[in-house]
Motif scaffolding. Structure first.
Motif, PDB file in Angstrom:
ATOM      1  N   GLU A   1      -4.308  15.656  11.400  1.00  0.00           N
ATOM      2  CA  GLU A   1      -2.966  16.145  11.073  1.00  0.00           C
ATOM      3  C   GLU A   1      -2.823  16.317   9.564  1.00  0.00           C
ATOM      4  O   GLU A   1      -2.164  17.236   9.086  1.00  0.00           O
ATOM      5  N   GLY A   2      -3.467  15.418   8.810  1.00  0.00           N
ATOM      6  CA  GLY A   2      -3.455  15.536   7.357  1.00  0.00           C
ATOM      7  C   GLY A   2      -4.152  16.793   6.878  1.00  0.00           C
ATOM      8  O   GLY A   2      -3.892  17.274   5.767  1.00  0.00           O
ATOM      9  N   GLU A   3      -5.040  17.346   7.722  1.00  0.00           N
ATOM     10  CA  GLU A   3      -5.725  18.597   7.393  1.00  0.00           C
ATOM     11  C   GLU A   3      -4.984  19.810   7.950  1.00  0.00           C
ATOM     12  O   GLU A   3      -5.467  20.939   7.878  1.00  0.00           O
ATOM     13  N   GLY A   4      -3.798  19.559   8.531  1.00  0.00           N
ATOM     14  CA  GLY A   4      -2.993  20.653   9.067  1.00  0.00           C
ATOM     15  C   GLY A   4      -3.233  20.963  10.526  1.00  0.00           C
ATOM     16  O   GLY A   4      -2.725  21.963  11.046  1.00  0.00           O
ATOM     17  N   LEU A   5      -3.999  20.103  11.225  1.00  0.00           N
ATOM     18  CA  LEU A   5      -4.291  20.323  12.649  1.00  0.00           C
ATOM     19  C   LEU A   5      -3.397  19.425  13.498  1.00  0.00           C
ATOM     20  O   LEU A   5      -3.685  18.245  13.692  1.00  0.00           O
ATOM     21  N   LYS A   6      -2.322  19.989  14.015  1.00  0.00           N
ATOM     22  CA  LYS A   6      -1.360  19.202  14.793  1.00  0.00           C
ATOM     23  C   LYS A   6      -1.579  19.316  16.297  1.00  0.00           C
ATOM     24  O   LYS A   6      -1.071  18.501  17.063  1.00  0.00           O
ATOM     25  N   ASN A   7      -2.317  20.344  16.702  1.00  0.00           N
ATOM     26  CA  ASN A   7      -2.535  20.576  18.137  1.00  0.00           C
ATOM     27  C   ASN A   7      -3.978  20.237  18.489  1.00  0.00           C
ATOM     28  O   ASN A   7      -4.891  21.034  18.244  1.00  0.00           O
ATOM     29  N   VAL A   8      -4.174  19.039  19.040  1.00  0.00           N
ATOM     30  CA  VAL A   8      -5.520  18.539  19.335  1.00  0.00           C
ATOM     31  C   VAL A   8      -5.535  17.939  20.743  1.00  0.00           C
ATOM     32  O   VAL A   8      -4.633  17.181  21.105  1.00  0.00           O
ATOM     33  N   ILE A   9      -6.548  18.290  21.520  1.00  0.00           N
ATOM     34  CA  ILE A   9      -6.717  17.728  22.865  1.00  0.00           C
ATOM     35  C   ILE A   9      -8.153  17.245  23.016  1.00  0.00           C
ATOM     36  O   ILE A   9      -9.096  17.963  22.682  1.00  0.00           O
ATOM     37  N   PHE A  10      -8.335  16.017  23.506  1.00  0.00           N
ATOM     38  CA  PHE A  10      -9.655  15.486  23.836  1.00  0.00           C
ATOM     39  C   PHE A  10      -9.951  15.827  25.293  1.00  0.00           C
ATOM     40  O   PHE A  10      -9.110  15.611  26.174  1.00  0.00           O
ATOM     41  N   THR A  11     -11.162  16.350  25.557  1.00  0.00           N
ATOM     42  CA  THR A  11     -11.512  16.746  26.925  1.00  0.00           C
ATOM     43  C   THR A  11     -12.914  16.297  27.311  1.00  0.00           C
ATOM     44  O   THR A  11     -13.746  16.000  26.458  1.00  0.00           O
ATOM     45  N   ASN A  12     -13.137  16.282  28.605  1.00  0.00           N
ATOM     46  CA  ASN A  12     -14.476  16.154  29.182  1.00  0.00           C
ATOM     47  C   ASN A  12     -14.570  17.273  30.212  1.00  0.00           C
ATOM     48  O   ASN A  12     -14.097  17.128  31.332  1.00  0.00           O
ATOM     49  N   CYS A  13     -15.139  18.400  29.811  1.00  0.00           N
ATOM     50  CA  CYS A  13     -15.136  19.583  30.661  1.00  0.00           C
ATOM     51  C   CYS A  13     -16.043  19.450  31.875  1.00  0.00           C
ATOM     52  O   CYS A  13     -15.883  20.184  32.853  1.00  0.00           O
ATOM     53  N   VAL A  14     -17.000  18.535  31.822  1.00  0.00           N
ATOM     54  CA  VAL A  14     -17.888  18.335  32.974  1.00  0.00           C
ATOM     55  C   VAL A  14     -17.086  17.774  34.151  1.00  0.00           C
ATOM     56  O   VAL A  14     -17.276  18.161  35.302  1.00  0.00           O
ATOM     57  N   LYS A  15     -16.156  16.860  33.858  1.00  0.00           N
ATOM     58  CA  LYS A  15     -15.336  16.238  34.905  1.00  0.00           C
ATOM     59  C   LYS A  15     -13.887  16.720  34.867  1.00  0.00           C
ATOM     60  O   LYS A  15     -13.012  16.122  35.515  1.00  0.00           O
ATOM     61  N   ASP A  16     -13.626  17.765  34.091  1.00  0.00           N
ATOM     62  CA  ASP A  16     -12.295  18.379  34.007  1.00  0.00           C
ATOM     63  C   ASP A  16     -11.216  17.440  33.486  1.00  0.00           C
ATOM     64  O   ASP A  16     -10.031  17.649  33.749  1.00  0.00           O
ATOM     65  N   GLU A  17     -11.597  16.418  32.709  1.00  0.00           N
ATOM     66  CA  GLU A  17     -10.599  15.488  32.173  1.00  0.00           C
ATOM     67  C   GLU A  17      -9.775  16.147  31.080  1.00  0.00           C
ATOM     68  O   GLU A  17     -10.321  16.716  30.133  1.00  0.00           O
TER      69      GLU A  17
ATOM     70  N   GLU B   1       2.710  27.479  25.041  1.00  0.00           N
ATOM     71  CA  GLU B   1       3.784  27.117  24.113  1.00  0.00           C
ATOM     72  C   GLU B   1       3.498  27.649  22.709  1.00  0.00           C
ATOM     73  O   GLU B   1       4.396  28.171  22.030  1.00  0.00           O
ATOM     74  N   LEU B   2       2.245  27.525  22.259  1.00  0.00           N
ATOM     75  CA  LEU B   2       1.881  28.015  20.932  1.00  0.00           C
ATOM     76  C   LEU B   2       2.118  29.519  20.816  1.00  0.00           C
ATOM     77  O   LEU B   2       2.658  30.006  19.813  1.00  0.00           O
ATOM     78  N   ILE B   3       1.735  30.259  21.843  1.00  0.00           N
ATOM     79  CA  ILE B   3       1.915  31.716  21.815  1.00  0.00           C
ATOM     80  C   ILE B   3       3.400  32.062  21.874  1.00  0.00           C
ATOM     81  O   ILE B   3       3.870  32.963  21.172  1.00  0.00           O
ATOM     82  N   GLY B   4       4.151  31.327  22.697  1.00  0.00           N
ATOM     83  CA  GLY B   4       5.589  31.575  22.821  1.00  0.00           C
ATOM     84  C   GLY B   4       6.334  31.356  21.525  1.00  0.00           C
ATOM     85  O   GLY B   4       7.371  32.002  21.281  1.00  0.00           O
ATOM     86  N   ASN B   5       5.829  30.466  20.687  1.00  0.00           N
ATOM     87  CA  ASN B   5       6.487  30.164  19.413  1.00  0.00           C
ATOM     88  C   ASN B   5       5.944  30.996  18.249  1.00  0.00           C
ATOM     89  O   ASN B   5       6.300  30.760  17.098  1.00  0.00           O
ATOM     90  N   SER B   6       5.040  31.940  18.549  1.00  0.00           N
ATOM     91  CA  SER B   6       4.428  32.735  17.479  1.00  0.00           C
ATOM     92  C   SER B   6       4.877  34.186  17.570  1.00  0.00           C
ATOM     93  O   SER B   6       5.417  34.626  18.588  1.00  0.00           O
ATOM     94  N   CYS B   7       4.631  34.902  16.497  1.00  0.00           N
ATOM     95  CA  CYS B   7       4.926  36.338  16.469  1.00  0.00           C
ATOM     96  C   CYS B   7       3.681  37.088  16.929  1.00  0.00           C
ATOM     97  O   CYS B   7       2.629  37.007  16.304  1.00  0.00           O
ATOM     98  N   ARG B   8       3.804  37.802  18.034  1.00  0.00           N
ATOM     99  CA  ARG B   8       2.637  38.487  18.597  1.00  0.00           C
ATOM    100  C   ARG B   8       2.460  39.891  18.030  1.00  0.00           C
ATOM    101  O   ARG B   8       1.520  40.590  18.395  1.00  0.00           O
ATOM    102  N   TYR B   9       3.352  40.322  17.171  1.00  0.00           N
ATOM    103  CA  TYR B   9       3.252  41.634  16.525  1.00  0.00           C
ATOM    104  C   TYR B   9       3.092  42.740  17.564  1.00  0.00           C
ATOM    105  O   TYR B   9       3.918  42.859  18.466  1.00  0.00           O
ATOM    106  N   HIS B  10       2.015  43.534  17.469  1.00  0.00           N
ATOM    107  CA  HIS B  10       1.839  44.678  18.355  1.00  0.00           C
ATOM    108  C   HIS B  10       1.553  44.278  19.800  1.00  0.00           C
ATOM    109  O   HIS B  10       1.607  45.108  20.701  1.00  0.00           O
ATOM    110  N   ARG B  11       1.267  42.984  20.045  1.00  0.00           N
ATOM    111  CA  ARG B  11       0.992  42.535  21.420  1.00  0.00           C
ATOM    112  C   ARG B  11       2.245  41.977  22.094  1.00  0.00           C
ATOM    113  O   ARG B  11       2.187  41.452  23.197  1.00  0.00           O
ATOM    114  N   GLY B  12       3.386  42.095  21.433  1.00  0.00           N
ATOM    115  CA  GLY B  12       4.619  41.501  21.943  1.00  0.00           C
ATOM    116  C   GLY B  12       5.025  41.985  23.324  1.00  0.00           C
ATOM    117  O   GLY B  12       5.627  41.243  24.102  1.00  0.00           O
TER     118      GLY B  12
END
Length: 334
Positions: free
Chosen positions: A101-117, A128-139
């Motif tokens: 977070e100190g490096e500006g990374l507020k959106n972090v998820i820990f996963t185990n993709c082998v077991k879908d955790e 949510e991230l896309i909904g709160n952003s400006c999509r410009y020409h993709r709006g």
């Protein structure tokens, strides 16, 4: 795996290394070019993308991420997925999140993709991230397109396949493998969700043009981002042994049936080779002619040591513990 205090006392052998010597090791030759071609392809696809998912190895959450990603792709919403959480010691998880977070990374998820955790958390966060952003020409576009990026062999394709299992009940769409270089080109769009309609772009692993230090290079190598022979299996095994001992993680002692922890990689690999029956014939020149001598196969023993670590058989490990505590394990690069 942690041994009893009595065994630990015996393990505190005087003369163990306090630093890992990196002098004379040239990290530049370990890594293929700076992969500019892959990065340029990603840049050219950015106009089609609503969000970036960066996948990285949870054992090195604070080391080895490619800074060019943020510089080049930083205008898009960004989610950091720290994969292979089952192999990482997450005792200090809160400190890791605070550090990021100190490096500006507020959106972090820990996963185990082998077991879908924890994989089910990804789509809601991205939406949510896309909904709160400006999509410009993709709006006006009702579908979302997400680019998956990261250094090699951190599980980008595994994440895509896991998302498809979770949301579409479908199997593999992206090839996966235990070594870097499986994904070699920016692929066609892969659907991972119906509602909302989401497509992902899988991309080849891209390393930084310059690795910040030899120790960071060794950590990346341990996690399989480059082919082992480019670094040297015995060099990697030595750094692994040193790291495990420094963090008092002596699972290797029990796994290989050693008498006690040891800081001498040659002795450890000799014991591993003998236990596994990995021996080789070597010709030795003597005064009376050549003699065949049976010796331990050190490279093969080193490969087994590395495989055992990567499979999690030595217990969960946090390779960035030194970064969290501000105490580098290796000597400063000259």
């Amino acid at each position: 795996m942690r041994l009893s205090p009595r065994v630990l006392c015996r393990a505190a052998v005087a003369g163990w290394r306090e630093n890992f010597s990196v002098h004379g090791r040239d990290v530049a030759r370990w890594f293929p070019g700076h992969m500019a071609k892959g990065l340029k392809k990603m840049q050219s696809s950015l106009k089609l993308v609503d969000c970036i998912i960066e996948v990285h190895d949870a054992r090195i959450p604070l080391s080895g991420r490619n800074p060019l990603f943020q510089d080049t792709l930083g205008l898009k919403p960004h989610l950091l997925v720290l994969n292979k959480m089952d192999l990482a010691d997450l005792t200090e998880q809160q400190k890791i999140l605070q550090h990021l977070e100190g490096e500006g990374l507020k959106n972090v998820i820990f996963t185990n993709c082998v077991k879908d955790e924890n994989v089910k958390q990804v789509i809601p966060v991205v939406t949510e991230l896309i909904g709160n952003s400006c999509r410009y020409h993709r709006g006006e576009n009702l579908e979302y397109c997400i680019m998956v990026i990261g250094v090699p062999n951190v599980g980008k394709s595994s994440l895509i396949n896991s998302l498809r299992r979770q949301h579409l009940r479908k199997g593999k769409a992206a090839r996966v493998g235990g070594e870097p270089g499986i994904t070699r080109a920016v692929m066609s769009r892969i659907q991972v969700s119906e509602r909302p309609l989401i497509f992902l772009l899988d991309t080849p692993g891209v390393l930084a043009p310059r690795i910040e230090s030899v120790e960071t290079g060794l950590k990346l190598a341990l996690c399989g981002t480059v082919l082992d022979h480019l670094v040297g299996e015995e060099t990697m095994a030595d750094y692994l042994l040193y790291t495990l001992n420094r963090h008092r993680l002596f699972g290797y002692v029990q796994h290989y049936g050693l008498g006690a922890p040891c800081d001498d990689i040659e002795r450890v690999l000799k014991s591993v080779a003998v236990k596994l029956g990995k021996m080789q014939k070597v010709k030795v020149l003597t005064g009376t002619g050549d003699v065949n001598v049976i010796r331990p196969n050190y490279p093969e023993a080193a490969r087994d040591f590395l495989r055992t670590f990567r499979r999690g058989q030595l217990g969960p490990v946090m390779l960035d513990l030194d970064v969290l505590r501000g105490h580098p394990l290796a000597e400063t690069d000259p």
